[in-house]
Enzyme design. Structure first.
Site, PDB file in Angstrom:
ATOM      1  N   GLY A   5      28.517  93.598  -5.931  1.00  0.00           N
ATOM      2  CA  GLY A   5      27.688  94.442  -6.770  1.00  0.00           C
ATOM      3  C   GLY A   5      26.445  94.888  -6.024  1.00  0.00           C
ATOM      4  O   GLY A   5      26.036  94.255  -5.046  1.00  0.00           O
ATOM      5  N   GLN A  10      17.973  97.872  -4.878  1.00  0.00           N
ATOM      6  CA  GLN A  10      18.315  97.265  -3.585  1.00  0.00           C
ATOM      7  C   GLN A  10      18.458  98.304  -2.475  1.00  0.00           C
ATOM      8  O   GLN A  10      18.435  97.950  -1.301  1.00  0.00           O
ATOM      9  CB  GLN A  10      19.628  96.481  -3.691  1.00  0.00           C
ATOM     10  CG  GLN A  10      19.507  95.230  -4.533  1.00  0.00           C
ATOM     11  CD  GLN A  10      20.835  94.494  -4.536  1.00  0.00           C
ATOM     12  OE1 GLN A  10      21.723  94.814  -5.316  1.00  0.00           O
ATOM     13  NE2 GLN A  10      20.982  93.522  -3.647  1.00  0.00           N
ATOM     14  N   CYS A  68      23.557  87.434  -2.652  1.00  0.00           N
ATOM     15  CA  CYS A  68      22.898  88.702  -2.935  1.00  0.00           C
ATOM     16  C   CYS A  68      22.742  89.435  -1.611  1.00  0.00           C
ATOM     17  O   CYS A  68      22.330  88.829  -0.632  1.00  0.00           O
ATOM     18  CB  CYS A  68      21.534  88.442  -3.570  1.00  0.00           C
ATOM     19  SG  CYS A  68      20.641  89.963  -3.967  1.00  0.00           S
ATOM     20  N   LEU A  69      23.079  90.713  -1.604  1.00  0.00           N
ATOM     21  CA  LEU A  69      22.984  91.490  -0.358  1.00  0.00           C
ATOM     22  C   LEU A  69      21.533  91.584   0.117  1.00  0.00           C
ATOM     23  O   LEU A  69      21.289  91.859   1.283  1.00  0.00           O
ATOM     24  CB  LEU A  69      23.591  92.877  -0.559  1.00  0.00           C
ATOM     25  CG  LEU A  69      25.093  92.856  -0.916  1.00  0.00           C
ATOM     26  CD1 LEU A  69      25.583  94.253  -1.238  1.00  0.00           C
ATOM     27  CD2 LEU A  69      25.910  92.222   0.198  1.00  0.00           C
ATOM     28  N   HIS A 125      23.424  89.264 -12.899  1.00  0.00           N
ATOM     29  CA  HIS A 125      22.755  89.315 -11.591  1.00  0.00           C
ATOM     30  C   HIS A 125      22.274  90.740 -11.299  1.00  0.00           C
ATOM     31  O   HIS A 125      21.112  90.943 -10.913  1.00  0.00           O
ATOM     32  CB  HIS A 125      23.742  88.840 -10.514  1.00  0.00           C
ATOM     33  CG  HIS A 125      23.223  88.909  -9.113  1.00  0.00           C
ATOM     34  ND1 HIS A 125      23.102  87.800  -8.310  1.00  0.00           N
ATOM     35  CD2 HIS A 125      22.814  89.967  -8.359  1.00  0.00           C
ATOM     36  CE1 HIS A 125      22.611  88.176  -7.128  1.00  0.00           C
ATOM     37  NE2 HIS A 125      22.436  89.479  -7.130  1.00  0.00           N
ATOM     38  N   GLU A 126      23.161  91.723 -11.500  1.00  0.00           N
ATOM     39  CA  GLU A 126      22.792  93.115 -11.189  1.00  0.00           C
ATOM     40  C   GLU A 126      21.739  93.627 -12.178  1.00  0.00           C
ATOM     41  O   GLU A 126      20.807  94.329 -11.788  1.00  0.00           O
ATOM     42  CB  GLU A 126      24.030  94.024 -11.193  1.00  0.00           C
ATOM     43  CG  GLU A 126      25.095  93.652 -10.171  1.00  0.00           C
ATOM     44  CD  GLU A 126      24.566  93.437  -8.760  1.00  0.00           C
ATOM     45  OE1 GLU A 126      23.575  94.080  -8.378  1.00  0.00           O
ATOM     46  OE2 GLU A 126      25.142  92.602  -8.034  1.00  0.00           O
ATOM     47  N   HIS A 159      18.254  92.716 -11.260  1.00  0.00           N
ATOM     48  CA  HIS A 159      17.620  93.542 -10.216  1.00  0.00           C
ATOM     49  C   HIS A 159      16.816  94.691 -10.830  1.00  0.00           C
ATOM     50  O   HIS A 159      15.826  95.130 -10.256  1.00  0.00           O
ATOM     51  CB  HIS A 159      18.683  94.133  -9.277  1.00  0.00           C
ATOM     52  CG  HIS A 159      19.132  93.199  -8.189  1.00  0.00           C
ATOM     53  ND1 HIS A 159      18.275  92.689  -7.245  1.00  0.00           N
ATOM     54  CD2 HIS A 159      20.358  92.699  -7.882  1.00  0.00           C
ATOM     55  CE1 HIS A 159      18.947  91.914  -6.400  1.00  0.00           C
ATOM     56  NE2 HIS A 159      20.215  91.894  -6.768  1.00  0.00           N
TER      57      HIS A 159
HETATM   58 NI    NI Z   1      21.719  90.871  -5.722  1.00  0.00          NI
END
Ligand code: NI
Length: 185
Positions: free
Chosen positions: A47, A52, A102-103, A144-145, A148
């Site tokens: 995701g 991000q 997480c990226l 999670h997304e 953000h």
């Molecule tokens: Ni993340």
């Protein structure tokens, strides 16, 4: 199409509350989402939220791979999904804990407590509704997304910091399996 630069933890854009998308059908939103999918494919993530990639707008993309889904009837694999201007509702008191990455926090995984069952509602780039009442991995990825968009990174949700480590080292140590439906005290 382009591969976008991903903001890493420490960059202030990740702590901002993102703004609603005024027109989900706008060409620049379609272009942004196409680039986000290309970026997600390139890095093989689950995701990605717009903040991000340095765009503080309320939209995210995700998918649930069969290797992640818990097998619960409401936690099935799902292909590429976009959610613009989402609303999130927690359903019930049941919590789960599962490994998340997480990226924006590369190389690290952690056990993060989340609600087991949620409902989400948003729209896609044709202004068509995108909704789901989901559990398990699907619910965890959406939470999670969604976080953000409110400037929340997963370490801010953690309660047990013994479940926090570098992917390589967790793998060497045989990281514990985390039940996805474990009620938390
Ligand atoms: Ni993340």
């Amino acid at each position: 199409m382009a591969i976008l630069k991903i903001a890493r933890m420490g960059h202030p854009v990740l702590l901002q509350v993102a703004e609603p998308v005024a027109d989900p059908t706008a060409p620049e939103i379609k272009r942004l989402i196409a680039d986000m999918f290309e970026t997600l494919d390139d890095i093989q993530g689950a995701g990605l939220a717009a903040p991000q990639v340095h765009v503080p707008l309320r939209l995210f993309i995700f998918r649930v791979l069969s290797t992640r889904a818990a097998g619960d009837p409401d936690d099935r694999p799902i292909g590429n999904t976009v959610v613009i201007n989402p609303k999130l509702t927690f359903i019930g008191a049941q919590k789960q804990i599962g490994w998340e990455g997480c990226l924006s926090i590369p190389g690290i995984r952690a056990g993060v407590p989340r609600a087991w069952r949620i409902r989400y509602e948003g729209v896609d780039t044709d202004n068509q509704p995108v909704t789901g009442e989901v559990t398990g991995a699907h619910a965890a990825i959406v939470q999670h997304e969604y976080d953000h968009l409110d400037g929340v990174l997963y370490p801010m949700r953690m309660t047990d910091f013994s479940l926090f480590g570098f992917i390589e080292d967790l793998a060497k140590a045989g990281a514990p399996e985390l039940s996805r439906a474990r009620p938390l005290p």
